[in-house]
Scaffold this active site. Structure first.
Site, PDB file in Angstrom:
ATOM      1  CG  ASN A 150      -0.366  -0.203   2.500  1.00  0.00           C
ATOM      2  OD1 ASN A 150       0.800  -0.587   2.602  1.00  0.00           O
ATOM      3  ND2 ASN A 150      -1.114   0.061   3.553  1.00  0.00           N
ATOM      4  CD  GLU A 152       7.645   0.455  11.385  1.00  0.00           C
ATOM      5  OE1 GLU A 152       6.540   0.645  10.853  1.00  0.00           O
ATOM      6  OE2 GLU A 152       8.649   0.025  10.769  1.00  0.00           O
ATOM      7  CB  CYS A 210      -2.366  -0.033   8.338  1.00  0.00           C
ATOM      8  SG  CYS A 210      -1.193   1.311   8.479  1.00  0.00           S
TER       9      CYS A 210
HETATM   10  P1  NAD Z   1       0.762  -9.496   3.729  1.00  0.00           P
HETATM   11  O1  NAD Z   1       0.850  -9.840   5.161  1.00  0.00           O
HETATM   12  O2  NAD Z   1       0.079 -10.422   2.806  1.00  0.00           O
HETATM   13  O3  NAD Z   1       2.224  -9.293   3.101  1.00  0.00           O
HETATM   14  C1  NAD Z   1       3.155  -8.386   3.641  1.00  0.00           C
HETATM   15  C2  NAD Z   1       4.559  -8.839   3.275  1.00  0.00           C
HETATM   16  O4  NAD Z   1       4.834 -10.068   3.935  1.00  0.00           O
HETATM   17  C3  NAD Z   1       4.781  -9.102   1.792  1.00  0.00           C
HETATM   18  O5  NAD Z   1       6.079  -8.665   1.444  1.00  0.00           O
HETATM   19  C4  NAD Z   1       4.688 -10.612   1.709  1.00  0.00           C
HETATM   20  O6  NAD Z   1       5.380 -11.173   0.603  1.00  0.00           O
HETATM   21  C5  NAD Z   1       5.329 -11.028   3.014  1.00  0.00           C
HETATM   22  N1  NAD Z   1       4.963 -12.363   3.516  1.00  0.00           N
HETATM   23  C6  NAD Z   1       3.860 -13.091   3.244  1.00  0.00           C
HETATM   24  N2  NAD Z   1       3.885 -14.266   3.938  1.00  0.00           N
HETATM   25  C7  NAD Z   1       5.006 -14.250   4.673  1.00  0.00           C
HETATM   26  C8  NAD Z   1       5.586 -15.151   5.624  1.00  0.00           C
HETATM   27  N3  NAD Z   1       5.003 -16.307   5.943  1.00  0.00           N
HETATM   28  N4  NAD Z   1       6.743 -14.804   6.217  1.00  0.00           N
HETATM   29  C9  NAD Z   1       7.338 -13.622   5.934  1.00  0.00           C
HETATM   30  N5  NAD Z   1       6.851 -12.736   5.029  1.00  0.00           N
HETATM   31  C10 NAD Z   1       5.695 -13.040   4.413  1.00  0.00           C
HETATM   32  O7  NAD Z   1       0.108  -8.036   3.712  1.00  0.00           O
HETATM   33  P2  NAD Z   1      -0.283  -7.158   2.441  1.00  0.00           P
HETATM   34  O8  NAD Z   1      -1.507  -7.765   1.836  1.00  0.00           O
HETATM   35  O9  NAD Z   1       0.909  -6.914   1.593  1.00  0.00           O
HETATM   36  O10 NAD Z   1      -0.660  -5.774   3.142  1.00  0.00           O
HETATM   37  C11 NAD Z   1      -1.918  -5.488   3.634  1.00  0.00           C
HETATM   38  C12 NAD Z   1      -1.954  -5.602   5.142  1.00  0.00           C
HETATM   39  O11 NAD Z   1      -0.923  -4.819   5.723  1.00  0.00           O
HETATM   40  C13 NAD Z   1      -3.231  -5.051   5.747  1.00  0.00           C
HETATM   41  O12 NAD Z   1      -3.716  -5.947   6.730  1.00  0.00           O
HETATM   42  C14 NAD Z   1      -2.812  -3.753   6.400  1.00  0.00           C
HETATM   43  O13 NAD Z   1      -3.622  -3.337   7.459  1.00  0.00           O
HETATM   44  C15 NAD Z   1      -1.434  -4.059   6.814  1.00  0.00           C
HETATM   45  N6  NAD Z   1      -0.652  -2.829   6.960  1.00  0.00           N
HETATM   46  C16 NAD Z   1      -0.294  -2.436   8.212  1.00  0.00           C
HETATM   47  C17 NAD Z   1       0.407  -1.260   8.395  1.00  0.00           C
HETATM   48  C18 NAD Z   1       0.814  -0.805   9.772  1.00  0.00           C
HETATM   49  O14 NAD Z   1       1.687   0.039   9.887  1.00  0.00           O
HETATM   50  N7  NAD Z   1       0.245  -1.339  10.826  1.00  0.00           N
HETATM   51  C19 NAD Z   1       0.765  -0.493   7.297  1.00  0.00           C
HETATM   52  C20 NAD Z   1       0.387  -0.917   6.021  1.00  0.00           C
HETATM   53  C21 NAD Z   1      -0.317  -2.106   5.876  1.00  0.00           C
END
Ligand code: NAD
Length: 482
Positions: free
Chosen positions: A157, A462, A288
């Protein structure tokens, strides 16, 4: 083909290689970036194998000792120099971000401007030793010692900004990194990694692109000391499990289902509607900390709901490259399908939809702003983190009731309270279970203000000195004369 060549003309110097050990590495296997506004291929990029990953971790480990031992001031200079690299190419970074992520110009400006600002401001921070006065104990201090190799794993995002939030403090504190962007949005991060090699010693910052399995390989790797992760709560749990193997440190920034509470004393309903609209739909609601449940006091509910519908009709949705666009598409097909399914469930449940309600019949991943009229608290569109432009409007009667409803979620990322009586707004804010609560504003972030989730929205902080300190161990030294 024409899109690829247009793109190549825009950024002639980059073929999106991996950066490993100070060298740029092309790979036989290639990944393909998709333009979410058109659902067509954008360009290819390098894709890391398990052995590329191994090389990246080894390079980061090899570079650690020398980087750790450089003076803090030198690391500050180099982190600040990374900001210059982006600033010199700001327009190209914005365009690339729009192409791969879908966001419009203003949103791209916010993200890329934020990267520059964060790098410069974090570069100015100092983690001082903590002195203690303990009578009879001699001299006591706790010093911050870098951890070693950090794996930074990011979502799609805010691909570059969320990488910078990790890269800047990790480097400054004396760690080396392996960065893995989301497979949906690797380009800005790969390009940044490529440019950064001119500023950093070899192996200090390694960037590898790949899918979820590559993330898992990194989080399980015995030679990684910390995982800094932003993504979904479900993946965050898996990261923590993998990290347990060698007790890696973790910072987890995860999902949210942020409530906004509008108190009955608000007056400028139209002005407020605009602010609340952007609170929910900024970055096409792929945020998020987007407002995901809007609680409106029953006395103003009909007027505010109508003002939101009216304002939504004025906001152009389209390709981020079009200067008129204020809301872009969803970033990828997986998310588009997920949000489409949520809309279908909302329609099937017979809930009243005030605007939007179904994906647009056009190429690209476009879903219009959808406002749902007072659904029950257990409706999917209330309970789930949509991460797309679907907002339930929820009427409430009294403060105790709305606070309880706002807190009735496993998440605790952020929240907001809107009202003229600031004492009352403060009182409500302090009862909300969330890491950040904004009052009469939204999405205010700073490199100097801590950000982190409560409950299942995350672990750790962070930004700010507290965030910087998470890239170090504390070492206590107690000294006495012989
Ligand atoms: P995701 O969890 O699917 O993926 C995030 C990252 O993790 C990607 O790079 C992915 O390839 C990697 N990944 C996937 N499986 C993994 C594993 N088993 N081990 C290690 N890495 C792995 O999330 P997304 O769909 O890319 O992002 C959307 C989500 O992120 C939403 O739930 C959103 O709320 C959250 N988000 C949180 C914040 C925050 O600061 N709290 C900020 C932005 C997005």
């Amino acid at each position: 083909m024409s899109q690829i060549s247009t793109f190549a003309a825009l950024l002639p110097d980059t073929h999106f290689p991996l950066s490993i050990g100070g060298e740029l590495r092309q790979t036989r296997e290639r990944g393909q970036a998709i333009n979410p506004a058109t659902d067509t291929p954008l360009c290819e990029h390098a894709l890391a194998s398990a052995s590329d990953c191994e090389d990246a971790v080894r390079a980061a480990r090899g570079a650690f000792g020398a980087w750790r031992d450089r003076p803090w001031s030198e690391r500050q200079r180099r982190v600040a120099a990374l900001a210059d690299l982006i600033e010199e190419r700001q327009e190209d970074f914005m365009r690339l971000l729009t192409l791969e992520q879908g966001k419009g110009r203003a949103a791209a400006e916010w993200e890329i401007g934020g990267c520059i600002h964060w790098l410069r401001e974090i570069a100015g921070q100092i983690l001082a030793d903590l002195p203690f006065e303990l009578p009879g104990a001699g001299t006591v201090k706790a010093r911050h010692v870098p951890l070693g190799v950090v794996a930074a794993i990011t979502p799609w995002n805010f691909p570059l900004l969320l990488a910078i939030w990790k890269i800047a403090p990790a480097l400054l504190a004396g760690n080396t990194l392996v960065v893995k962007p989301s497979p949906y949005t690797p380009l800005c991060t790969l390009w940044f990694g490529e440019l950064a090699q001119a500023v950093l010693p070899p192996g200090v910052l390694n960037v590898i692109a790949g899918g979820n399995e590559l993330g898992q390989t990194l989080t399980e790797h015995p030679d990684i000391d910390k995982v800094a992760f932003t993504g979904s709560t479900a993946t965050g749990r898996r990261v923590m499990q993998s990290a347990a193997r060698n007790l890696k440190r973790v910072t987890l920034e995860l999902g949210g289902n942020d409530p906004a509470i509008v108190l009955p004393d608000v007056e400028d309903i139209d002005g407020l509607a605009q602010q609340l609209f952007w609170a929910a739909f900024q970055n096409s609601a792929q945020f998020c900390v987007a407002t995901k449940r809007l609680y409106i006091h029953e006395s103003i509910y009909p007027r505010l709901a109508q003002a939101l519908v009216d304002y939504a009709a004025t906001v152009p949705l389209g390709d981020g490259l079009d200067p008129q666009t204020q809301l872009g598409p969803l970033q990828n097909r997986m998310q588009f399908d997920k949000v489409s399914d949520l809309l279908a469930a909302t329609r099937q449940a017979g809930l009243r939809i005030l605007c939007g309600g179904a994906p647009l019949d056009r190429p690209g991943y476009f879903i219009p702003v959808t406002l749902v009229d007072n659904p029950p608290d257990d409706a999917r569109c209330v309970v789930e983190e949509a991460f797309g432009p679907v907002l339930p409007l929820l009427s409430y009667r009294d403060i105790d009731e709305v606070v309880a409803r706002a807190n009735a979620t496993e998440y605790g990322l952020a929240a907001s309270v809107w009202g003229r009586d600031l004492q009352q707004a403060q009182a409500v804010a302090q009862r909300l279970q969330a890491g950040t609560v904004w009052i009469n504003q939204i999405h205010a972030f700073s490199p100097h203000v801590p950000f982190g989730g409560h409950k299942q929205s995350g672990l750790g902080i962070e930004n700010a000195l507290e965030g910087l300190a998470e890239y170090s161990n504390l070492q206590t030294i107690m000294q006495r004369p012989l």
